[in-house]
Design a protein around this motif. Structure first.
Motif, PDB file in Angstrom:
ATOM      1  N   GLN A  85      26.831  25.541  28.322  1.00 23.85           N
ATOM      2  CA  GLN A  85      27.673  26.415  28.024  1.00 23.85           C
ATOM      3  C   GLN A  85      28.225  27.074  29.271  1.00 23.85           C
ATOM      4  O   GLN A  85      29.383  27.735  29.127  1.00 23.85           O
ATOM      5  CB  GLN A  85      27.065  27.578  27.015  1.00 23.85           C
ATOM      6  CG  GLN A  85      26.598  27.133  25.787  1.00 23.85           C
ATOM      7  CD  GLN A  85      26.583  28.379  24.704  1.00 23.85           C
ATOM      8  OE1 GLN A  85      25.350  28.878  24.523  1.00 23.85           O
ATOM      9  NE2 GLN A  85      27.550  28.703  24.136  1.00 23.85           N
ATOM     10  N   ASP A 119      22.179  28.336  32.246  1.00 24.49           N
ATOM     11  CA  ASP A 119      21.388  27.692  30.881  1.00 24.49           C
ATOM     12  C   ASP A 119      21.611  26.103  31.038  1.00 24.49           C
ATOM     13  O   ASP A 119      22.589  25.744  31.731  1.00 24.49           O
ATOM     14  CB  ASP A 119      22.356  28.221  29.743  1.00 24.49           C
ATOM     15  CG  ASP A 119      22.122  29.789  29.478  1.00 24.49           C
ATOM     16  OD1 ASP A 119      21.215  30.334  30.127  1.00 24.49           O
ATOM     17  OD2 ASP A 119      22.791  30.367  28.536  1.00 24.49           O
ATOM     18  N   ARG A 179      28.247  25.040  22.957  1.00 25.88           N
ATOM     19  CA  ARG A 179      26.873  24.296  23.275  1.00 25.88           C
ATOM     20  C   ARG A 179      26.934  22.517  23.175  1.00 25.88           C
ATOM     21  O   ARG A 179      27.704  22.449  22.255  1.00 25.88           O
ATOM     22  CB  ARG A 179      25.783  24.626  22.321  1.00 25.88           C
ATOM     23  CG  ARG A 179      24.263  24.641  22.800  1.00 25.88           C
ATOM     24  CD  ARG A 179      23.387  25.376  21.852  1.00 25.88           C
ATOM     25  NE  ARG A 179      22.390  26.019  22.439  1.00 25.88           N
ATOM     26  CZ  ARG A 179      21.296  25.493  23.056  1.00 25.88           C
ATOM     27  NH1 ARG A 179      20.943  24.200  22.880  1.00 25.88           N
ATOM     28  NH2 ARG A 179      20.551  26.170  23.479  1.00 25.88           N
ATOM     29  N   ASP A 218      22.245  24.494  28.388  1.00 23.70           N
ATOM     30  CA  ASP A 218      22.961  23.682  27.283  1.00 23.70           C
ATOM     31  C   ASP A 218      24.317  23.501  27.595  1.00 23.70           C
ATOM     32  O   ASP A 218      25.278  23.257  26.572  1.00 23.70           O
ATOM     33  CB  ASP A 218      22.982  24.652  25.980  1.00 23.70           C
ATOM     34  CG  ASP A 218      23.272  25.985  26.290  1.00 23.70           C
ATOM     35  OD1 ASP A 218      23.853  26.432  27.451  1.00 23.70           O
ATOM     36  OD2 ASP A 218      23.137  26.892  25.225  1.00 23.70           O
TER      37      ASP A 218
END
Ligand code: GDD
Ligand code: MN
Length: 408
Positions: A140, A136, A253, A138
Protein backbone atom coordinates in the motif's frame (compact mmCIF):
# COMPACT_ATOMS: atom_id res chain seq x y z
CA UNK A 1 11.45 -11.73 22.96
CA UNK A 2 12.96 -14.69 21.21
CA UNK A 3 14.78 -13.70 18.09
CA UNK A 4 14.84 -16.16 15.27
CA UNK A 5 17.58 -14.49 13.35
CA UNK A 6 17.73 -15.93 9.91
CA UNK A 7 20.21 -13.40 8.61
CA UNK A 8 22.63 -14.40 5.94
CA UNK A 9 24.81 -11.31 5.86
CA UNK A 10 25.39 -9.47 9.15
CA UNK A 11 28.55 -7.57 8.28
CA UNK A 12 29.31 -5.31 11.21
CA UNK A 13 26.98 -6.11 14.11
CA UNK A 14 29.62 -8.33 15.72
CA UNK A 15 32.39 -5.73 15.53
CA UNK A 16 33.55 -4.83 19.03
CA UNK A 17 34.08 -1.14 18.17
CA UNK A 18 30.35 -0.56 17.91
CA UNK A 19 29.73 -1.65 21.50
CA UNK A 20 32.75 0.15 22.93
CA UNK A 21 31.79 3.52 21.46
CA UNK A 22 28.12 2.98 22.30
CA UNK A 23 28.87 3.28 26.02
CA UNK A 24 30.17 6.82 25.60
CA UNK A 25 27.44 7.83 23.17
CA UNK A 26 26.50 11.50 23.49
CA UNK A 27 22.89 12.43 24.19
CA UNK A 28 20.90 12.34 20.97
CA UNK A 29 20.99 15.59 19.06
CA UNK A 30 18.17 16.88 16.97
CA UNK A 31 18.76 17.79 13.39
CA UNK A 32 16.80 21.00 13.79
CA UNK A 33 19.41 22.32 16.22
CA UNK A 34 21.97 24.47 14.49
CA UNK A 35 25.13 22.73 13.35
CA UNK A 36 24.06 19.19 14.12
CA UNK A 37 22.66 18.22 10.75
CA UNK A 38 24.47 15.26 9.33
CA UNK A 39 26.06 14.29 12.63
CA UNK A 40 26.13 10.51 12.70
CA UNK A 41 24.92 8.76 15.82
CA UNK A 42 27.14 5.97 17.05
CA UNK A 43 26.33 2.60 15.58
CA UNK A 44 25.00 3.78 12.25
CA UNK A 45 26.94 2.25 9.42
CA UNK A 46 24.43 2.50 6.60
CA UNK A 47 22.39 5.23 4.95
CA UNK A 48 19.03 3.59 5.61
CA UNK A 49 17.25 0.76 7.34
CA UNK A 50 13.80 -0.23 6.15
CA UNK A 51 11.69 -1.65 8.99
CA UNK A 52 8.67 -3.70 7.91
CA UNK A 53 6.19 -5.14 10.45
CA UNK A 54 4.58 -8.35 9.17
CA UNK A 55 1.60 -10.33 10.28
CA UNK A 56 0.73 -13.11 7.82
CA UNK A 57 2.03 -11.47 4.66
CA UNK A 58 3.46 -14.52 2.88
CA UNK A 59 2.13 -13.49 -0.54
CA UNK A 60 3.43 -9.93 -0.39
CA UNK A 61 7.06 -10.13 0.66
CA UNK A 62 8.48 -11.26 -2.67
CA UNK A 63 7.03 -8.33 -4.63
CA UNK A 64 7.99 -5.96 -1.80
CA UNK A 65 11.63 -7.08 -1.79
CA UNK A 66 11.85 -6.90 -5.58
CA UNK A 67 10.59 -3.34 -5.64
CA UNK A 68 12.72 -2.22 -2.70
CA UNK A 69 15.79 -3.69 -4.38
CA UNK A 70 14.96 -1.72 -7.53
CA UNK A 71 14.61 1.51 -5.58
CA UNK A 72 17.52 1.44 -3.09
CA UNK A 73 21.32 0.92 -3.23
CA UNK A 74 22.12 -2.57 -1.92
CA UNK A 75 25.42 -1.57 -0.31
CA UNK A 76 23.96 1.21 1.82
CA UNK A 77 20.65 -0.34 2.91
CA UNK A 78 19.32 -3.09 5.15
CA UNK A 79 15.80 -4.44 5.51
CA UNK A 80 14.48 -5.67 8.87
CA UNK A 81 11.23 -7.58 9.07
CA UNK A 82 9.68 -7.80 12.51
CA UNK A 83 7.26 -10.65 12.33
CA UNK A 84 4.35 -11.79 14.51
CA UNK A 85 2.89 -14.15 11.93
CA UNK A 86 1.07 -17.37 12.60
CA UNK A 87 1.68 -18.54 9.02
CA UNK A 88 4.97 -19.29 7.24
CA UNK A 89 5.85 -15.67 6.41
CA UNK A 90 9.29 -15.87 8.16
CA UNK A 91 10.19 -18.96 6.13
CA UNK A 92 9.10 -17.26 2.91
CA UNK A 93 11.28 -14.25 3.76
CA UNK A 94 14.20 -16.54 4.60
CA UNK A 95 13.88 -18.21 1.21
CA UNK A 96 14.16 -14.80 -0.48
CA UNK A 97 17.30 -13.69 1.37
CA UNK A 98 19.58 -15.41 -1.15
CA UNK A 99 18.18 -13.61 -4.15
CA UNK A 100 17.61 -10.17 -2.63
CA UNK A 101 20.70 -7.97 -3.14
CA UNK A 102 19.89 -5.95 0.00
CA UNK A 103 20.73 -7.70 3.31
CA UNK A 104 17.51 -8.93 4.91
CA UNK A 105 16.91 -9.82 8.57
CA UNK A 106 13.83 -11.37 10.16
CA UNK A 107 13.08 -10.98 13.85
CA UNK A 108 10.25 -13.28 14.77
CA UNK A 109 8.58 -12.44 18.08
CA UNK A 110 7.08 -15.07 20.34
CA UNK A 111 4.75 -12.54 21.97
CA UNK A 112 3.27 -9.78 19.86
CA UNK A 113 3.74 -7.17 22.62
CA UNK A 114 2.42 -3.77 21.52
CA UNK A 115 1.18 -5.21 18.21
CA UNK A 116 2.27 -3.40 15.06
CA UNK A 117 3.84 -0.51 16.98
CA UNK A 118 5.73 -2.82 19.33
CA UNK A 119 7.12 -4.65 16.31
CA UNK A 120 8.28 -1.41 14.70
CA UNK A 121 10.13 -0.32 17.85
CA UNK A 122 11.89 -3.70 18.03
CA UNK A 123 13.03 -3.18 14.46
CA UNK A 124 14.21 0.37 15.23
CA UNK A 125 16.36 -0.92 18.09
CA UNK A 126 18.14 -3.29 15.73
CA UNK A 127 18.58 -0.75 12.92
CA UNK A 128 22.01 0.44 11.78
CA UNK A 129 20.90 3.05 9.27
CA UNK A 130 21.30 6.80 9.60
CA UNK A 131 17.63 6.90 8.58
CA UNK A 132 14.94 4.42 9.55
CA UNK A 133 12.08 4.02 7.11
CA UNK A 134 8.92 2.32 8.37
CA UNK A 135 6.50 0.86 5.83
CA UNK A 136 3.81 -1.79 5.50
CA UNK A 137 4.47 -5.12 3.78
CA UNK A 138 1.35 -5.14 1.62
CA UNK A 139 2.57 -2.61 -1.00
CA UNK A 140 0.00 0.00 0.00
CA UNK A 141 3.10 2.15 0.45
CA UNK A 142 4.92 2.34 -2.90
CA UNK A 143 8.59 1.31 -2.41
CA UNK A 144 9.59 3.87 -5.05
CA UNK A 145 8.75 6.68 -2.56
CA UNK A 146 11.37 5.52 -0.04
CA UNK A 147 14.35 7.32 -1.66
CA UNK A 148 12.22 10.46 -1.96
CA UNK A 149 11.51 10.40 1.79
CA UNK A 150 15.20 10.23 2.62
CA UNK A 151 16.21 12.82 0.02
CA UNK A 152 13.60 15.22 1.43
CA UNK A 153 14.83 14.66 4.98
CA UNK A 154 18.44 15.29 4.05
CA UNK A 155 17.69 18.30 1.89
CA UNK A 156 15.54 19.99 4.53
CA UNK A 157 17.52 18.94 7.59
CA UNK A 158 14.46 17.22 8.99
CA UNK A 159 14.18 14.87 11.96
CA UNK A 160 11.10 13.18 10.59
CA UNK A 161 9.66 12.77 7.11
CA UNK A 162 6.01 11.74 6.93
CA UNK A 163 4.61 10.04 3.85
CA UNK A 164 1.27 11.80 3.53
CA UNK A 165 -1.92 10.85 1.74
CA UNK A 166 -3.41 14.25 2.48
CA UNK A 167 -0.61 16.66 1.52
CA UNK A 168 -0.87 18.27 -1.92
CA UNK A 169 -0.29 15.60 -4.58
CA UNK A 170 -1.02 12.68 -2.27
CA UNK A 171 -4.18 10.56 -2.26
CA UNK A 172 -5.94 8.01 -0.13
CA UNK A 173 -8.80 6.99 -2.41
CA UNK A 174 -7.33 3.88 -4.03
CA UNK A 175 -6.15 2.36 -0.75
CA UNK A 176 -9.21 3.09 1.39
CA UNK A 177 -11.83 0.98 -0.31
CA UNK A 178 -15.38 1.95 0.47
CA UNK A 179 -17.04 4.96 2.05
CA UNK A 180 -17.00 3.36 5.50
CA UNK A 181 -13.19 3.06 5.69
CA UNK A 182 -12.78 6.56 4.30
CA UNK A 183 -15.16 7.93 6.93
CA UNK A 184 -13.41 6.11 9.79
CA UNK A 185 -9.98 7.16 8.53
CA UNK A 186 -10.94 10.80 7.91
CA UNK A 187 -12.87 11.07 11.19
CA UNK A 188 -10.14 9.59 13.36
CA UNK A 189 -7.49 11.76 11.66
CA UNK A 190 -9.51 14.90 12.40
CA UNK A 191 -10.21 13.81 15.99
CA UNK A 192 -6.51 13.10 16.57
CA UNK A 193 -5.46 16.40 15.05
CA UNK A 194 -7.82 18.26 17.42
CA UNK A 195 -6.60 16.40 20.52
CA UNK A 196 -2.91 16.80 19.68
CA UNK A 197 -3.12 20.08 17.77
CA UNK A 198 0.13 21.43 19.25
CA UNK A 199 2.16 18.38 18.24
CA UNK A 200 0.53 18.00 14.85
CA UNK A 201 0.67 21.50 13.39
CA UNK A 202 3.16 20.38 10.75
CA UNK A 203 1.49 17.02 10.04
CA UNK A 204 -1.44 16.41 7.67
CA UNK A 205 -1.42 12.60 8.01
CA UNK A 206 -0.58 11.61 11.62
CA UNK A 207 -2.06 8.11 11.04
CA UNK A 208 0.35 7.32 8.23
CA UNK A 209 2.18 4.01 8.40
CA UNK A 210 4.88 5.31 6.03
CA UNK A 211 7.59 7.59 7.41
CA UNK A 212 11.34 8.07 7.83
CA UNK A 213 13.01 9.12 11.09
CA UNK A 214 16.56 10.32 11.53
CA UNK A 215 18.14 7.85 13.95
CA UNK A 216 19.83 10.62 15.94
CA UNK A 217 16.40 12.15 16.64
CA UNK A 218 14.92 8.88 17.85
CA UNK A 219 14.66 7.89 21.52
CA UNK A 220 13.15 4.41 21.61
CA UNK A 221 13.22 4.23 25.45
CA UNK A 222 10.64 7.03 25.52
CA UNK A 223 8.18 5.07 23.39
CA UNK A 224 5.26 3.01 24.74
CA UNK A 225 3.89 1.58 21.50
CA UNK A 226 0.35 0.28 21.49
CA UNK A 227 -1.11 -0.94 18.21
CA UNK A 228 -1.15 0.71 14.82
CA UNK A 229 -0.37 4.38 15.35
CA UNK A 230 3.36 4.26 15.94
CA UNK A 231 3.91 7.53 14.06
CA UNK A 232 1.62 9.40 16.46
CA UNK A 233 3.42 7.80 19.42
CA UNK A 234 6.74 8.92 17.98
CA UNK A 235 5.63 12.50 17.33
CA UNK A 236 4.02 12.99 20.75
CA UNK A 237 6.73 11.37 22.89
CA UNK A 238 9.92 12.11 20.93
CA UNK A 239 8.85 15.58 19.75
CA UNK A 240 10.95 15.69 16.58
CA UNK A 241 11.97 19.29 15.90
CA UNK A 242 11.55 19.58 12.17
CA UNK A 243 8.97 17.54 10.32
CA UNK A 244 8.49 17.56 6.56
CA UNK A 245 5.96 15.70 4.45
CA UNK A 246 6.17 13.87 1.15
CA UNK A 247 2.87 13.22 -0.63
CA UNK A 248 2.17 9.73 -1.93
CA UNK A 249 -0.78 7.80 -3.35
CA UNK A 250 -2.03 5.09 -1.00
CA UNK A 251 -2.33 1.91 -3.09
CA UNK A 252 -4.74 -1.01 -2.89
CA UNK A 253 -3.43 -4.00 -0.96
CA UNK A 254 -1.30 -6.35 -3.13
CA UNK A 255 -2.50 -9.66 -1.57
CA UNK A 256 -4.17 -10.87 1.61
CA UNK A 257 -6.39 -8.88 3.94
CA UNK A 258 -6.04 -5.92 6.28
CA UNK A 259 -5.30 -6.90 9.89
CA UNK A 260 -7.09 -3.92 11.39
CA UNK A 261 -10.24 -4.86 13.29
CA UNK A 262 -12.75 -3.54 15.79
CA UNK A 263 -10.52 -4.52 18.70
CA UNK A 264 -7.70 -2.60 16.99
CA UNK A 265 -10.08 0.38 17.02
CA UNK A 266 -10.53 0.08 20.80
CA UNK A 267 -6.78 -0.26 21.20
CA UNK A 268 -6.43 3.00 19.27
CA UNK A 269 -8.83 4.81 21.63
CA UNK A 270 -6.87 3.48 24.60
CA UNK A 271 -3.64 4.64 22.98
CA UNK A 272 -5.09 8.13 22.48
CA UNK A 273 -6.24 8.33 26.12
CA UNK A 274 -2.87 7.17 27.47
CA UNK A 275 -0.96 9.58 25.21
CA UNK A 276 -3.19 12.46 26.23
CA UNK A 277 -3.67 11.88 29.97
CA UNK A 278 -0.96 9.42 31.02
CA UNK A 279 -1.66 5.76 31.84
CA UNK A 280 -2.95 6.14 35.40
CA UNK A 281 -5.25 9.07 34.75
CA UNK A 282 -6.57 7.29 31.65
CA UNK A 283 -7.48 4.31 33.85
CA UNK A 284 -9.17 6.61 36.35
CA UNK A 285 -11.21 8.12 33.51
CA UNK A 286 -12.40 4.68 32.39
CA UNK A 287 -13.16 3.76 36.03
CA UNK A 288 -15.27 6.92 36.30
CA UNK A 289 -17.17 6.07 33.11
CA UNK A 290 -17.82 2.56 34.38
CA UNK A 291 -19.04 4.04 37.68
CA UNK A 292 -21.41 6.41 35.90
CA UNK A 293 -22.72 3.54 33.75
CA UNK A 294 -23.42 1.65 37.00
CA UNK A 295 -26.07 4.22 37.92
CA UNK A 296 -28.35 2.67 35.31
CA UNK A 297 -28.59 -0.91 36.70
CA UNK A 298 -28.64 0.59 40.21
CA UNK A 299 -31.69 2.75 39.54
CA UNK A 300 -33.38 0.03 37.48
CA UNK A 301 -33.00 -2.54 40.28
CA UNK A 302 -34.23 -0.06 42.89
CA UNK A 303 -37.27 0.77 40.79
CA UNK A 304 -38.07 -2.90 40.14
CA UNK A 305 -37.76 -3.96 43.80
CA UNK A 306 -39.42 -0.93 45.34
CA UNK A 307 -42.02 0.21 42.81
CA UNK A 308 -42.89 -3.10 41.17
CA UNK A 309 -42.40 -5.66 43.96
CA UNK A 310 -43.13 -3.30 46.84
CA UNK A 311 -39.94 -3.98 48.83
CA UNK A 312 -39.04 -1.40 51.53
CA UNK A 313 -36.65 1.22 50.14
CA UNK A 314 -33.72 0.49 52.51
CA UNK A 315 -33.24 -3.20 51.65
CA UNK A 316 -34.13 -2.35 48.06
CA UNK A 317 -31.34 0.24 47.94
CA UNK A 318 -28.87 -2.24 49.43
CA UNK A 319 -29.73 -4.90 46.84
CA UNK A 320 -29.56 -2.29 44.09
CA UNK A 321 -26.09 -1.39 45.31
CA UNK A 322 -25.11 -5.08 45.01
CA UNK A 323 -26.37 -5.19 41.45
CA UNK A 324 -24.31 -2.11 40.61
CA UNK A 325 -21.22 -3.60 42.24
CA UNK A 326 -21.64 -6.72 40.09
CA UNK A 327 -22.03 -4.60 36.98
CA UNK A 328 -18.97 -2.51 37.84
CA UNK A 329 -16.92 -5.59 38.56
CA UNK A 330 -17.78 -7.20 35.22
CA UNK A 331 -16.76 -4.08 33.29
CA UNK A 332 -13.69 -3.27 35.39
CA UNK A 333 -12.38 -6.81 35.23
CA UNK A 334 -12.91 -7.30 31.50
CA UNK A 335 -12.24 -3.82 30.11
CA UNK A 336 -9.97 -1.96 32.49
CA UNK A 337 -7.72 -4.58 34.05
CA UNK A 338 -7.78 -7.33 31.43
CA UNK A 339 -3.96 -7.34 31.41
CA UNK A 340 -3.59 -7.58 35.18
CA UNK A 341 -6.16 -10.29 35.88
CA UNK A 342 -3.75 -13.18 35.83
CA UNK A 343 -2.08 -12.04 39.07
CA UNK A 344 -5.07 -13.07 41.19
CA UNK A 345 -7.80 -15.73 40.96
CA UNK A 346 -11.33 -14.83 39.92
CA UNK A 347 -12.61 -15.47 43.45
CA UNK A 348 -9.82 -13.32 44.90
CA UNK A 349 -10.60 -10.42 42.60
CA UNK A 350 -14.35 -10.67 42.93
CA UNK A 351 -14.39 -10.93 46.74
CA UNK A 352 -12.07 -7.94 47.16
CA UNK A 353 -14.01 -5.87 44.68
CA UNK A 354 -17.23 -6.85 46.43
CA UNK A 355 -15.92 -5.84 49.85
CA UNK A 356 -14.64 -2.54 48.45
CA UNK A 357 -17.94 -1.79 46.72
CA UNK A 358 -19.92 -2.32 49.93
CA UNK A 359 -17.38 -0.84 52.33
CA UNK A 360 -18.16 2.19 50.26
CA UNK A 361 -21.52 2.37 52.04
CA UNK A 362 -19.80 2.08 55.45
CA UNK A 363 -17.59 4.99 54.53
CA UNK A 364 -20.20 7.12 52.86
CA UNK A 365 -23.00 6.92 55.40
CA UNK A 366 -21.03 8.27 58.41
CA UNK A 367 -19.29 10.77 56.13
CA UNK A 368 -22.66 11.94 54.92
CA UNK A 369 -23.91 12.34 58.51
CA UNK A 370 -20.79 14.31 59.38
CA UNK A 371 -21.13 16.66 56.41
CA UNK A 372 -24.85 17.21 56.85
CA UNK A 373 -25.28 17.35 60.64
CA UNK A 374 -21.79 18.48 61.61
CA UNK A 375 -20.92 20.94 58.84
CA UNK A 376 -24.49 21.81 57.79
CA UNK A 377 -23.86 21.13 54.11
CA UNK A 378 -26.95 20.50 51.98
CA UNK A 379 -27.87 16.82 51.56
CA UNK A 380 -27.45 16.68 47.77
CA UNK A 381 -24.10 18.47 47.75
CA UNK A 382 -22.92 16.35 50.68
CA UNK A 383 -23.99 13.15 48.93
CA UNK A 384 -22.08 14.19 45.81
CA UNK A 385 -18.98 14.93 47.91
CA UNK A 386 -19.08 11.49 49.53
CA UNK A 387 -19.44 9.89 46.11
CA UNK A 388 -16.42 11.78 44.81
CA UNK A 389 -14.26 10.99 47.85
CA UNK A 390 -15.30 7.36 47.76
CA UNK A 391 -14.59 7.23 44.03
CA UNK A 392 -11.00 8.42 44.42
CA UNK A 393 -10.34 6.18 47.47
CA UNK A 394 -11.81 3.14 45.73
CA UNK A 395 -9.82 3.77 42.58
CA UNK A 396 -6.54 4.04 44.50
CA UNK A 397 -7.24 0.79 46.39
CA UNK A 398 -8.27 -0.97 43.20
CA UNK A 399 -5.33 0.25 41.16
CA UNK A 400 -2.64 -0.10 43.80
CA UNK A 401 -3.77 -3.21 45.69
CA UNK A 402 -6.39 -5.38 44.04
CA UNK A 403 -5.01 -5.09 40.51
CA UNK A 404 -1.46 -4.17 41.48
CA UNK A 405 0.84 -4.10 38.46
CA UNK A 406 3.56 -6.72 38.64
CA UNK A 407 6.37 -7.68 36.35
CA UNK A 408 5.48 -10.85 34.47
N1 GDD B 1 4.61 -7.51 13.40
C1 GDD B 1 3.32 -7.16 13.28
N2 GDD B 1 2.48 -7.38 14.35
N3 GDD B 1 2.87 -6.62 12.15
C2 GDD B 1 1.57 -6.29 12.05
C3 GDD B 1 0.65 -6.50 13.10
C4 GDD B 1 1.14 -7.08 14.31
O1 GDD B 1 0.42 -7.30 15.27
N4 GDD B 1 -0.57 -6.06 12.67
C5 GDD B 1 -0.40 -5.62 11.41
N5 GDD B 1 0.88 -5.78 11.01
C6 GDD B 1 1.50 -5.41 9.74
C7 GDD B 1 0.82 -5.97 8.51
O2 GDD B 1 1.32 -7.26 8.18
C8 GDD B 1 1.19 -4.94 7.46
O3 GDD B 1 2.48 -5.14 6.95
C9 GDD B 1 1.19 -3.63 8.25
O4 GDD B 1 1.41 -4.00 9.61
C10 GDD B 1 -0.12 -2.85 8.13
O5 GDD B 1 -1.20 -3.71 8.44
P1 GDD B 1 -2.56 -3.67 7.59
O6 GDD B 1 -3.44 -4.70 8.16
O7 GDD B 1 -2.27 -3.71 6.12
O8 GDD B 1 -3.09 -2.25 8.03
P2 GDD B 1 -4.04 -1.25 7.26
O9 GDD B 1 -3.78 -1.22 5.80
O10 GDD B 1 -5.42 -1.48 7.71
O11 GDD B 1 -3.53 0.12 7.92
C11 GDD B 1 -2.38 0.76 7.42
O12 GDD B 1 -2.76 1.96 6.88
C12 GDD B 1 -3.32 2.87 7.83
C13 GDD B 1 -3.74 4.10 7.12
O13 GDD B 1 -5.01 3.89 6.59
C14 GDD B 1 -1.35 0.98 8.56
O14 GDD B 1 -0.18 1.51 7.99
C15 GDD B 1 -1.87 1.94 9.58
O15 GDD B 1 -0.83 2.26 10.52
C16 GDD B 1 -2.31 3.20 8.89
O16 GDD B 1 -2.89 4.08 9.84
MN1 MN C 1 -2.57 -2.38 4.62
Amino acid sequence: MTITDITVAEPSSAEPTATVTASVAPAPVRAALRGTIGELPVGTTLRQTVVVPTYNERDNVEALLERLAAALPADDTEIIFVDDSTDDTPAVIASLQETCPIPVTVLHREHATGGLGGAVVEGMRAARGEWIVVMDADLQHPPSVVPTLIAAGRRDGADLVVGSRYAGGGSSRAGLDGGYRRLVSGGSTLFTKVIFRNNLIQVSDPMSGLFAIRTSSLETEELRPLGYKILLELIVRNRPGRIVEVPYAFQPRHAGESKSSLSEGFRFLKHLAILRFGAKRARMLVFAMIGVSGLLPNQAALWFLHAVLGVHYVPAAIVANLVAVGWNFALTDTLLYRDRRQHRSFAGRFSRFFVLGNADLLLRVPLLALLVSGLHIGVLIANLLTLLISFVVRFLILDGLIYKARRP
